[in-house]
Design a protein around this motif. Structure first.
Motif, PDB file in Angstrom:
ATOM      1  N   VAL A  35      39.320 -45.091  47.081  1.00 31.95           N
ATOM      2  CA  VAL A  35      38.935 -43.727  46.714  1.00 31.95           C
ATOM      3  C   VAL A  35      38.312 -43.713  45.329  1.00 31.95           C
ATOM      4  N   GLY A  36      38.826 -44.541  44.441  1.00 33.90           N
ATOM      5  CA  GLY A  36      38.253 -44.628  43.097  1.00 33.90           C
ATOM      6  C   GLY A  36      36.812 -45.069  43.119  1.00 33.90           C
ATOM      7  N   LEU A  37      36.506 -46.062  43.957  1.00 35.75           N
ATOM      8  CA  LEU A  37      35.121 -46.528  44.087  1.00 35.75           C
ATOM      9  C   LEU A  37      34.237 -45.434  44.657  1.00 35.75           C
ATOM     10  N   ALA A  38      34.726 -44.749  45.691  1.00 37.12           N
ATOM     11  CA  ALA A  38      33.945 -43.666  46.306  1.00 37.12           C
ATOM     12  C   ALA A  38      33.722 -42.529  45.311  1.00 37.12           C
ATOM     13  N   PHE A  39      34.774 -42.146  44.573  1.00 37.65           N
ATOM     14  CA  PHE A  39      34.645 -41.032  43.631  1.00 37.65           C
ATOM     15  C   PHE A  39      33.677 -41.376  42.497  1.00 37.65           C
ATOM     16  N   CYS A  40      33.790 -42.579  41.951  1.00 32.82           N
ATOM     17  CA  CYS A  40      32.876 -42.995  40.879  1.00 32.82           C
ATOM     18  C   CYS A  40      31.447 -43.067  41.391  1.00 32.82           C
ATOM     19  N   ARG A  41      31.291 -43.565  42.602  1.00 37.10           N
ATOM     20  CA  ARG A  41      29.969 -43.686  43.213  1.00 37.10           C
ATOM     21  C   ARG A  41      29.268 -42.335  43.273  1.00 37.10           C
ATOM     22  N   TRP A  42      29.935 -41.341  43.807  1.00 38.85           N
ATOM     23  CA  TRP A  42      29.294 -40.041  43.994  1.00 38.85           C
ATOM     24  C   TRP A  42      29.210 -39.242  42.709  1.00 38.85           C
ATOM     25  N   THR A  43      30.130 -39.478  41.789  1.00 36.31           N
ATOM     26  CA  THR A  43      30.035 -38.825  40.478  1.00 36.31           C
ATOM     27  C   THR A  43      28.777 -39.283  39.752  1.00 36.31           C
ATOM     28  N   ILE A  44      28.527 -40.586  39.790  1.00 36.99           N
ATOM     29  CA  ILE A  44      27.320 -41.130  39.160  1.00 36.99           C
ATOM     30  C   ILE A  44      26.073 -40.572  39.839  1.00 36.99           C
ATOM     31  N   ALA A  45      26.084 -40.504  41.158  1.00 36.49           N
ATOM     32  CA  ALA A  45      24.936 -39.962  41.892  1.00 36.49           C
ATOM     33  C   ALA A  45      24.664 -38.512  41.478  1.00 36.49           C
ATOM     34  N   CYS A  46      25.720 -37.727  41.325  1.00 37.60           N
ATOM     35  CA  CYS A  46      25.570 -36.323  40.895  1.00 37.60           C
ATOM     36  C   CYS A  46      24.974 -36.234  39.490  1.00 37.60           C
ATOM     37  N   ILE A  47      25.478 -37.063  38.583  1.00 35.43           N
ATOM     38  CA  ILE A  47      25.023 -37.033  37.192  1.00 35.43           C
ATOM     39  C   ILE A  47      23.547 -37.419  37.090  1.00 35.43           C
ATOM     40  N   LEU A 187      20.342 -32.403  48.778  1.00 32.47           N
ATOM     41  CA  LEU A 187      21.003 -33.641  48.383  1.00 32.47           C
ATOM     42  C   LEU A 187      22.017 -33.377  47.274  1.00 32.47           C
ATOM     43  N   PHE A 188      21.615 -32.613  46.267  1.00 34.62           N
ATOM     44  CA  PHE A 188      22.509 -32.325  45.143  1.00 34.62           C
ATOM     45  C   PHE A 188      23.724 -31.533  45.619  1.00 34.62           C
ATOM     46  N   SER A 189      23.515 -30.596  46.521  1.00 31.03           N
ATOM     47  CA  SER A 189      24.610 -29.764  47.026  1.00 31.03           C
ATOM     48  C   SER A 189      25.650 -30.589  47.765  1.00 31.03           C
ATOM     49  N   ILE A 190      25.200 -31.470  48.666  1.00 35.45           N
ATOM     50  CA  ILE A 190      26.181 -32.248  49.431  1.00 35.45           C
ATOM     51  C   ILE A 190      26.861 -33.302  48.557  1.00 35.45           C
ATOM     52  N   PHE A 191      26.138 -33.825  47.558  1.00 39.62           N
ATOM     53  CA  PHE A 191      26.760 -34.775  46.633  1.00 39.62           C
ATOM     54  C   PHE A 191      27.882 -34.102  45.844  1.00 39.62           C
ATOM     55  N   VAL A 192      27.600 -32.926  45.299  1.00 38.75           N
ATOM     56  CA  VAL A 192      28.596 -32.207  44.497  1.00 38.75           C
ATOM     57  C   VAL A 192      29.784 -31.781  45.354  1.00 38.75           C
ATOM     58  N   ILE A 193      29.502 -31.194  46.513  1.00 43.23           N
ATOM     59  CA  ILE A 193      30.583 -30.734  47.393  1.00 43.23           C
ATOM     60  C   ILE A 193      31.428 -31.914  47.869  1.00 43.23           C
ATOM     61  N   GLY A 194      30.770 -32.998  48.265  1.00 45.08           N
ATOM     62  CA  GLY A 194      31.491 -34.176  48.729  1.00 45.08           C
ATOM     63  C   GLY A 194      32.366 -34.784  47.650  1.00 45.08           C
ATOM     64  N   THR A 195      31.876 -34.788  46.411  1.00 45.08           N
ATOM     65  CA  THR A 195      32.649 -35.321  45.282  1.00 45.08           C
ATOM     66  C   THR A 195      33.849 -34.428  44.973  1.00 45.08           C
ATOM     67  N   ILE A 196      33.659 -33.121  45.071  1.00 45.71           N
ATOM     68  CA  ILE A 196      34.774 -32.177  44.870  1.00 45.71           C
ATOM     69  C   ILE A 196      35.867 -32.411  45.916  1.00 45.71           C
ATOM     70  N   PHE A 197      35.465 -32.637  47.154  1.00 45.90           N
ATOM     71  CA  PHE A 197      36.438 -32.931  48.214  1.00 45.90           C
ATOM     72  C   PHE A 197      37.229 -34.207  47.903  1.00 45.90           C
ATOM     73  N   LEU A 198      36.565 -35.190  47.283  1.00 48.10           N
ATOM     74  CA  LEU A 198      37.211 -36.461  46.961  1.00 48.10           C
ATOM     75  C   LEU A 198      38.173 -36.364  45.779  1.00 48.10           C
ATOM     76  N   PHE A 199      37.949 -35.416  44.890  1.00 46.98           N
ATOM     77  CA  PHE A 199      38.662 -35.361  43.611  1.00 46.98           C
ATOM     78  C   PHE A 199      40.187 -35.375  43.747  1.00 46.98           C
ATOM     79  N   PRO A 200      40.808 -34.511  44.566  1.00 44.25           N
ATOM     80  CA  PRO A 200      42.279 -34.538  44.657  1.00 44.25           C
ATOM     81  C   PRO A 200      42.823 -35.856  45.162  1.00 44.25           C
ATOM     82  N   PHE A 201      42.103 -36.526  46.060  1.00 42.38           N
ATOM     83  CA  PHE A 201      42.544 -37.827  46.573  1.00 42.38           C
ATOM     84  C   PHE A 201      42.408 -38.908  45.503  1.00 42.38           C
ATOM     85  N   TYR A 202      41.379 -38.777  44.670  1.00 45.03           N
ATOM     86  CA  TYR A 202      41.202 -39.706  43.553  1.00 45.03           C
ATOM     87  C   TYR A 202      42.340 -39.560  42.550  1.00 45.03           C
TER      88      TYR A 202
END
Length: 293
Positions: A35-47, A187-202
């Motif tokens: 989950v850490g790898l996935a969260f960092c991955r999408w956070t970087i993509a959003c930034i 693209l930006f919308s799904i990246f942000v929403i997907g990362t938000i979904f990941l946050f509690p699991f991270y």
């Protein structure tokens, strides 16, 4: 360059970037929690995407709000779940099994396209798909049918199969993208929403399982998967779907084992044997046949 050529090129580039990602993944197994790898991955993509998309996203907030359910489902399947399941699957199964199960992605897409969009599957396309699958099996088994019978399946294999179905459904959803959503905003919308979904699991993983150690290996890995295996590849894949449709885009995904084998030869020193060369030829032949229709 016409749309067919451009779409095929985009799909090829996306597949190549994901192939590099697979080669990199073999060197970081166990180094970064899933989950850490996935969260960092999408956070970087959003930034990275934010400076190019945030202004348009704010201006199109009403459109985003109008399509929020569609965006949430697309983000959940393609961003939150798909890659995270692959990282979990990689902990309990082999690369051979993952490659074998990955065959199901284009098949899922072709079947779903037939059901949802009524896309015809011609006899020549069925022949082409059969040839492609034969090539992938030759690659995985190294030409030995006995090797196929000795593959052991684990919970990771089931996770990978579920991940493949979700990515296929994500691809179908991309084709249904409302025209009012421009590619950057989407693209930006799904990246942000997907990362938000990941946050509690991270957060849970960080507190109770394993923390992400931000050393040089982690930074380089997450930078690649965040920029190239996420932002760039997803944009190219989505554009390919728009230009040439879901089925033709999906079939190009079969080149992942071909690209991975070549990259492993150059960067990991893994030898390319005669069965790999034969399988590559079979897969490419199958792709040429299916894309004639």
């Amino acid at each position: 360059m016409n749309n067919q050529t451009k779409g095929a090129l985009f799909a090829l580039l996306a597949t190549l970037l994901w192939s590099v990602n697979m080669v990199i993944a073999s060197g970081i197994k166990g180094h970064i929690p899933p989950v850490g790898l996935a969260f960092c991955r999408w956070t970087i993509a959003c930034i990275v995407l934010a400076p190019f998309a945030i202004k348009n996203s704010i201006e199109n907030w009403r459109i985003i709000k109008k399509n929020i359910r569609y965006l949430m489902l697309t983000a959940l399947l393609g961003v939150t779940i798909f890659n995270t399941l692959i990282y979990f699957a990689g902990k309990t199964t082999s690369a051979v099994n993952l490659s074998l199960i990955a065959i199901s992605i284009p098949l899922f897409i072709v079947v779903l396209s037939r059901i949802i969009f009524k896309e015809k599957v011609s006899n020549i396309k069925i022949v082409g798909i059969a040839i492609i699958i034969t090539g992938v099996f030759v690659l995985i088994t190294k030409g030995s049918l006995q090797a196929l019978f000795h593959i052991n399946f684990t919970i990771g294999d089931l996770l990978m199969l579920v991940a493949c179905f979700f990515f296929a459904y994500y691809t179908i959803l991309v084709r249904q993208k409302p025209n009012e959503l421009n590619p950057k905003v989407f693209l930006f919308s799904i990246f942000v929403i997907g990362t938000i979904f990941l946050f509690p699991f991270y957060i849970w993983e960080h507190l109770f399982y394993k923390k992400v150690i931000f050393d040089a290996k982690t930074v380089l890995t997450t930078s690649y998967v965040g920029i190239f295996a996420s932002l760039v590849s997803y944009y190219l894949w989505n554009e390919a779907i728009r230009l040439i449709g879901t089925s033709k885009t999906a079939l190009i995904y079969y080149l992942i084992p071909v690209f991975s084998g070549i990259l492993a030869y150059f960067f990991l020193g893994q030898a390319i044997v005669i069965t790999q060369i034969i399988s590559m030829g079979i897969i490419i032949t199958g792709l040429l046949i299916t894309n004639r229709t």
